[in-house]
Design an enzyme around this catalytic site. Structure first.
Site, PDB file in Angstrom:
ATOM      1  N   CYS A  88       0.820  -1.206   0.000  1.00  0.00           N
ATOM      2  CA  CYS A  88       0.000   0.000   0.000  1.00  0.00           C
ATOM      3  C   CYS A  88       0.858   1.263   0.000  1.00  0.00           C
ATOM      4  O   CYS A  88       1.441   1.612  -1.017  1.00  0.00           O
ATOM      5  CB  CYS A  88      -0.968  -0.048   1.183  1.00  0.00           C
ATOM      6  SG  CYS A  88      -2.357   1.100   1.058  1.00  0.00           S
ATOM      7  N   ARG A 128     -12.331   6.573  -2.380  1.00  0.00           N
ATOM      8  CA  ARG A 128     -11.521   5.640  -1.611  1.00  0.00           C
ATOM      9  C   ARG A 128     -12.078   4.225  -1.721  1.00  0.00           C
ATOM     10  O   ARG A 128     -13.290   4.012  -1.638  1.00  0.00           O
ATOM     11  CB  ARG A 128     -11.487   6.049  -0.138  1.00  0.00           C
ATOM     12  CG  ARG A 128     -10.539   5.197   0.711  1.00  0.00           C
ATOM     13  CD  ARG A 128     -10.493   5.675   2.149  1.00  0.00           C
ATOM     14  NE  ARG A 128      -9.419   5.026   2.884  1.00  0.00           N
ATOM     15  CZ  ARG A 128      -8.162   5.445   2.940  1.00  0.00           C
ATOM     16  NH1 ARG A 128      -7.831   6.553   2.292  1.00  0.00           N
ATOM     17  NH2 ARG A 128      -7.242   4.795   3.609  1.00  0.00           N
ATOM     18  N   HIS A 156      -3.741  -5.791   1.881  1.00  0.00           N
ATOM     19  CA  HIS A 156      -3.453  -6.034   3.293  1.00  0.00           C
ATOM     20  C   HIS A 156      -3.987  -7.431   3.631  1.00  0.00           C
ATOM     21  O   HIS A 156      -4.511  -8.131   2.781  1.00  0.00           O
ATOM     22  CB  HIS A 156      -4.138  -4.991   4.169  1.00  0.00           C
ATOM     23  CG  HIS A 156      -3.722  -3.580   3.882  1.00  0.00           C
ATOM     24  ND1 HIS A 156      -2.501  -3.067   4.251  1.00  0.00           N
ATOM     25  CD2 HIS A 156      -4.374  -2.555   3.245  1.00  0.00           C
ATOM     26  CE1 HIS A 156      -2.413  -1.798   3.878  1.00  0.00           C
ATOM     27  NE2 HIS A 156      -3.539  -1.464   3.264  1.00  0.00           N
TER      28      HIS A 156
END
Length: 243
Positions: A92, A125, A199
């Site tokens: 990320c 997002r 993640h």
């Protein structure tokens, strides 16, 4: 071989989303095969050793990214490790920091330049499950990947790859590097560096990717790693892929 040295780079600023777990996964999978393994934690202000066997970077917020980029560029140790072909996993914000430039605090910040990528902003997002199929990077570090990749995405960055970087995967579910490009790519691979927005931690959810990095760090073919019988890991993987 001597003890496998796993570098955890700047966990104090790039440790927001539990990506420290990737170093733990590498250490455990090495130990379960009889290899000694140790995690070397490299904090902000510490010199980055140039001769560790593998390096892991995680995610963080804007201010953390800026601090990380400044430290990595000033120190130079990670650049030397990359030039020597040491495997590096960046998650990320780690992907963004290792790129040419990235957007943080409403301005463009100079990155480490280890990945041919520039990061702006997504339209919206992305938070949710993310899946991809490995990109056929013929001859590259990820050429041995055959299994789908799965992780949890939580990012606002839109990373555009240049010609020197190849994608890690092709998105089958969720949002990858960008919400404007087709096909939608996820992550980046350049030299011995693997980056992803996943993640999870990503290596807990993708044991084949973990073993690829481990084999590279041990300087041996992945096929020579002793198979591990871990039903709980297989169950987690099935559950995540079904999502």
């Amino acid at each position: 071989m001597s003890t496998l040295q796993i570098g955890l780079v700047l966990p104090d600023v790039l440790g927001t989303y539990g990506d420290d777990g990737n170093a733990l996964v590498l250490r455990q999978r090495a130990r379960m095969r009889g290899f000694d393994a140790n995690i070397v934690r490299i904090h902000l202000g510490d010199p980055i050793p140039t001769s560790l066997d593998v390096y892991c970077l995680g995610g963080g917020e804007d201010t953390a990214q800026i601090l990380a980029a400044e430290h990595i560029n000033t120190d130079g140790g990670l650049h030397k490790a990359a030039a020597a072909g040491r495997p590096i996993l960046a998650i990320c914000a780690g992907l963004q920091v290792l790129g040419e430039s990235f957007r943080a605090d409403n301005r463009m910040v100079t990155g480490a330049g280890l990945i041919d990528a520039t990061t702006g902003s997504l339209k919206k997002r992305f938070i949710g499950e993310l899946q991809s199929t490995p990109h056929p990077n013929d001859g590259g570090i990820t050429a041995g990947l055959t299994e789908p990749l799965t992780g949890f995405g939580n990012h606002f960055g839109s990373s555009i790859l240049g010609s020197d970087a190849k994608p890690l995967g092709i998105v089958t579910h969720g949002v990858g590097n960008s919400d404007t490009e087709q096909p939608t790519y996820e992550g980046a691979v350049q030299g011995s560096i693997i980056c992803t927005y996943m993640h999870g931690p990503v290596l807990a959810r993708n044991p084949q990717l973990a073993d690829l990095l481990l084999a590279w760090a041990l300087d041996m073919p992945m096929s020579e790693l002793q198979p591990l019988d871990l039903p709980v890991v297989d169950k987690l993987r099935r559950e995540r892929l079904q999502r």
